[in-house]
Design a protein around this motif. Structure first.
Motif, PDB file in Angstrom:
ATOM      1  N   ALA A 199      12.290  17.612  -2.365  1.00 51.60           N
ATOM      2  CA  ALA A 199      11.360  18.465  -3.509  1.00 51.60           C
ATOM      3  C   ALA A 199      11.712  18.282  -4.577  1.00 51.60           C
ATOM      4  O   ALA A 199      10.643  18.214  -5.865  1.00 51.60           O
ATOM      5  CB  ALA A 199      11.837  20.506  -3.437  1.00 51.60           C
ATOM      6  N   ASN A 200      13.092  18.034  -5.486  1.00 47.05           N
ATOM      7  CA  ASN A 200      13.507  17.096  -6.418  1.00 47.05           C
ATOM      8  C   ASN A 200      12.877  16.005  -6.354  1.00 47.05           C
ATOM      9  O   ASN A 200      12.512  15.931  -7.727  1.00 47.05           O
ATOM     10  CB  ASN A 200      15.072  17.329  -6.014  1.00 47.05           C
ATOM     11  CG  ASN A 200      15.903  17.894  -6.122  1.00 47.05           C
ATOM     12  OD1 ASN A 200      14.607  19.527  -6.936  1.00 47.05           O
ATOM     13  ND2 ASN A 200      17.183  17.974  -6.072  1.00 47.05           N
ATOM     14  N   ILE A 201      12.438  15.189  -5.807  1.00 45.88           N
ATOM     15  CA  ILE A 201      11.710  13.779  -6.131  1.00 45.88           C
ATOM     16  C   ILE A 201       9.948  14.079  -6.651  1.00 45.88           C
ATOM     17  O   ILE A 201       9.604  13.540  -7.401  1.00 45.88           O
ATOM     18  CB  ILE A 201      11.709  12.844  -4.379  1.00 45.88           C
ATOM     19  CG1 ILE A 201      13.079  12.819  -4.930  1.00 45.88           C
ATOM     20  CG2 ILE A 201      11.193  11.878  -4.723  1.00 45.88           C
ATOM     21  CD1 ILE A 201      13.544  12.026  -3.106  1.00 45.88           C
ATOM     22  N   ILE A 202       9.723  15.143  -5.833  1.00 44.76           N
ATOM     23  CA  ILE A 202       8.258  15.190  -6.371  1.00 44.76           C
ATOM     24  C   ILE A 202       7.939  16.162  -7.542  1.00 44.76           C
ATOM     25  O   ILE A 202       7.379  15.829  -8.222  1.00 44.76           O
ATOM     26  CB  ILE A 202       7.950  16.480  -4.851  1.00 44.76           C
ATOM     27  CG1 ILE A 202       7.543  15.676  -3.728  1.00 44.76           C
ATOM     28  CG2 ILE A 202       6.654  16.884  -5.615  1.00 44.76           C
ATOM     29  CD1 ILE A 202       7.442  16.733  -2.736  1.00 44.76           C
ATOM     30  N   PHE A 203       9.442  17.078  -7.758  1.00 47.22           N
ATOM     31  CA  PHE A 203       9.012  17.652  -8.787  1.00 47.22           C
ATOM     32  C   PHE A 203       9.379  16.687  -9.613  1.00 47.22           C
ATOM     33  O   PHE A 203       8.721  16.564 -11.035  1.00 47.22           O
ATOM     34  CB  PHE A 203      10.342  18.546  -8.840  1.00 47.22           C
ATOM     35  CG  PHE A 203      10.966  18.775 -10.504  1.00 47.22           C
ATOM     36  CD1 PHE A 203      10.189  19.280 -11.286  1.00 47.22           C
ATOM     37  CD2 PHE A 203      11.946  18.933 -10.625  1.00 47.22           C
ATOM     38  CE1 PHE A 203      10.390  20.218 -12.250  1.00 47.22           C
ATOM     39  CE2 PHE A 203      12.787  19.151 -11.962  1.00 47.22           C
ATOM     40  CZ  PHE A 203      11.264  19.873 -12.921  1.00 47.22           C
ATOM     41  N   LEU A 204       9.720  15.679 -10.320  1.00 50.79           N
ATOM     42  CA  LEU A 204       9.994  14.269 -10.776  1.00 50.79           C
ATOM     43  C   LEU A 204       9.184  13.707 -11.075  1.00 50.79           C
ATOM     44  O   LEU A 204       8.450  13.337 -12.350  1.00 50.79           O
ATOM     45  CB  LEU A 204      11.927  13.881 -10.763  1.00 50.79           C
ATOM     46  CG  LEU A 204      13.296  14.595 -11.050  1.00 50.79           C
ATOM     47  CD1 LEU A 204      14.189  13.607 -10.181  1.00 50.79           C
ATOM     48  CD2 LEU A 204      13.473  15.023 -11.990  1.00 50.79           C
ATOM     49  N   ILE A 205       8.997  13.122 -10.302  1.00 48.10           N
ATOM     50  CA  ILE A 205       7.079  12.195 -10.616  1.00 48.10           C
ATOM     51  C   ILE A 205       6.816  13.108 -10.843  1.00 48.10           C
ATOM     52  O   ILE A 205       5.858  13.165 -12.091  1.00 48.10           O
ATOM     53  CB  ILE A 205       6.870  12.331  -9.073  1.00 48.10           C
ATOM     54  CG1 ILE A 205       7.783  11.225  -8.080  1.00 48.10           C
ATOM     55  CG2 ILE A 205       5.409  11.714  -9.142  1.00 48.10           C
ATOM     56  CD1 ILE A 205       7.168  10.913  -7.466  1.00 48.10           C
ATOM     57  N   LYS A 206       6.608  14.562 -10.867  1.00 49.23           N
ATOM     58  CA  LYS A 206       5.599  15.436 -11.565  1.00 49.23           C
ATOM     59  C   LYS A 206       5.851  15.748 -12.839  1.00 49.23           C
ATOM     60  O   LYS A 206       4.613  15.394 -13.781  1.00 49.23           O
ATOM     61  CB  LYS A 206       4.735  16.697 -11.012  1.00 49.23           C
ATOM     62  CG  LYS A 206       4.258  16.297  -9.808  1.00 49.23           C
ATOM     63  CD  LYS A 206       3.895  18.400  -9.107  1.00 49.23           C
ATOM     64  CE  LYS A 206       4.997  18.896  -9.116  1.00 49.23           C
ATOM     65  NZ  LYS A 206       5.031  20.138  -7.955  1.00 49.23           N
ATOM     66  N   LEU A 236       1.680  10.972  -4.434  1.00 45.87           N
ATOM     67  CA  LEU A 236       2.529  12.426  -4.201  1.00 45.87           C
ATOM     68  C   LEU A 236       2.233  12.437  -2.637  1.00 45.87           C
ATOM     69  O   LEU A 236       2.895  13.350  -2.110  1.00 45.87           O
ATOM     70  CB  LEU A 236       2.428  13.730  -5.573  1.00 45.87           C
ATOM     71  CG  LEU A 236       3.025  13.802  -6.597  1.00 45.87           C
ATOM     72  CD1 LEU A 236       2.289  14.633  -7.182  1.00 45.87           C
ATOM     73  CD2 LEU A 236       4.558  13.038  -6.077  1.00 45.87           C
ATOM     74  N   LEU A 237       0.645  12.813  -2.213  1.00 41.86           N
ATOM     75  CA  LEU A 237       0.637  12.405  -1.038  1.00 41.86           C
ATOM     76  C   LEU A 237       1.696  11.776   0.208  1.00 41.86           C
ATOM     77  O   LEU A 237       1.915  12.180   0.516  1.00 41.86           O
ATOM     78  CB  LEU A 237      -0.930  12.332  -0.462  1.00 41.86           C
ATOM     79  CG  LEU A 237      -1.614  12.912   0.884  1.00 41.86           C
ATOM     80  CD1 LEU A 237      -0.588  14.445   1.366  1.00 41.86           C
ATOM     81  CD2 LEU A 237      -2.587  12.293   0.918  1.00 41.86           C
ATOM     82  N   PRO A 238       1.823  11.052  -0.197  1.00 43.10           N
ATOM     83  CA  PRO A 238       2.401   9.875   1.090  1.00 43.10           C
ATOM     84  C   PRO A 238       3.675  10.552   0.772  1.00 43.10           C
ATOM     85  O   PRO A 238       4.522  10.245   1.744  1.00 43.10           O
ATOM     86  CB  PRO A 238       2.442   8.749   0.360  1.00 43.10           C
ATOM     87  CG  PRO A 238       0.730   8.094  -0.388  1.00 43.10           C
ATOM     88  CD  PRO A 238       1.136   9.691  -1.177  1.00 43.10           C
ATOM     89  N   VAL A 239       4.329  10.972  -0.414  1.00 41.58           N
ATOM     90  CA  VAL A 239       6.015  11.084  -0.812  1.00 41.58           C
ATOM     91  C   VAL A 239       6.001  12.595   0.708  1.00 41.58           C
ATOM     92  O   VAL A 239       7.333  12.793   0.623  1.00 41.58           O
ATOM     93  CB  VAL A 239       6.559  11.461  -2.119  1.00 41.58           C
ATOM     94  CG1 VAL A 239       7.841  12.269  -2.448  1.00 41.58           C
ATOM     95  CG2 VAL A 239       5.812  10.084  -2.770  1.00 41.58           C
ATOM     96  N   SER A 240       5.608  13.323  -0.381  1.00 39.46           N
ATOM     97  CA  SER A 240       4.538  14.088   0.862  1.00 39.46           C
ATOM     98  C   SER A 240       4.847  14.502   2.142  1.00 39.46           C
ATOM     99  O   SER A 240       5.977  15.070   3.144  1.00 39.46           O
ATOM    100  CB  SER A 240       3.983  15.525   0.336  1.00 39.46           C
ATOM    101  OG  SER A 240       3.843  16.391   0.876  1.00 39.46           O
TER     102      SER A 240
END
Length: 219
Positions: free
Chosen positions: A149-156, A198-202
């Protein structure tokens, strides 16, 4: 919708996406390292340093990344410290992400039963061996959802880097809108760019969480 315009300027978005990913990658790596160090200091309750880390976490989590970037890019030069735009972006993302990763690590460390630590000490393991072989593997497994969740947050959060003159995705979109007034096309490419990133990360995060649950870690 002007598809010729989209086709013509897609390469600019690809270049900007590469820059965004590079900054996000290093920011996340430094965030993980910072978070691990901070969480271990809190876990072992090291005097003085524990209070310092708590202050850092509160400061980082309660100030916007945009304000932090302004301080790094416009404030530090007043003190004679000049950092490049990319350096400010990586440092700002690491400063913000480190506090979130520290809390994720801390929750994982505290989930490990004290009895396991005591058992390690009873068989003669050193504290460094206990943290390496007993505590950290379990703590990381438990904290994986928070890490993802933090990784996705930081990318955004990289979407604000245009304020320090970085030609990232948001910068390119605003530039094209200002030059050609192609708002719909520019924003569509912006949305698709972040979606592709973000889709592949998710998906990978979901697969990793599921695999850890099947392996017996987590809830």
């Amino acid at each position: 919708m002007d598809f010729d315009f989209i086709a013509e300027y897609t390469p600019m978005y690809v270049t900007a996406a590469a820059l965004t990913l590079r900054i996000a990658f290093w920011g996340i790596i430094f965030s993980l390292v910072t978070g691990l160090i901070c969480s271990l200091i809190q876990y072992y309750k090291i005097p003085a340093l524990k209070q310092l880390i708590s202050g850092y976490i509160e400061l980082s989590r309660n100030t916007p990344l945009l304000v932090q970037l302004f301080f790094l890019y416009f404030g530090l030069p007043k003190l004679g410290i000049i950092i490049s735009s990319e350096g400010c972006a990586i440092l700002g993302l690491s400063f913000l992400g480190g506090s979130y990763m520290a809390e994720a690590f801390r929750s994982g460390l505290e989930s490990v039963e004290k009895g396991q630590v005591e058992a390690g000490l009873s068989i003669g393991l050193k504290r460094s061996q206990i943290i390496r072989y007993i505590v950290l593997p379990q703590a990381i497994s438990v904290s994986v959802p928070a890490f993802c969740a933090n990784i996705i947050f930081l990318i955004k959060e990289t979407s604000v880097f245009s304020v320090v003159a970085l030609a990232d995705l948001m910068y390119v979109a605003k530039d094209l809108i200002g030059l050609y007034y192609k708002t719909d096309e520019a924003l569509l490419m912006l949305v698709l760019s972040y979606f592709v990133i973000l889709l592949p990360v998710s998906v990978i995060a979901s697969l990793l969480e599921r695999r850890l649950r099947y392996a017996g870690f987590g809830n």
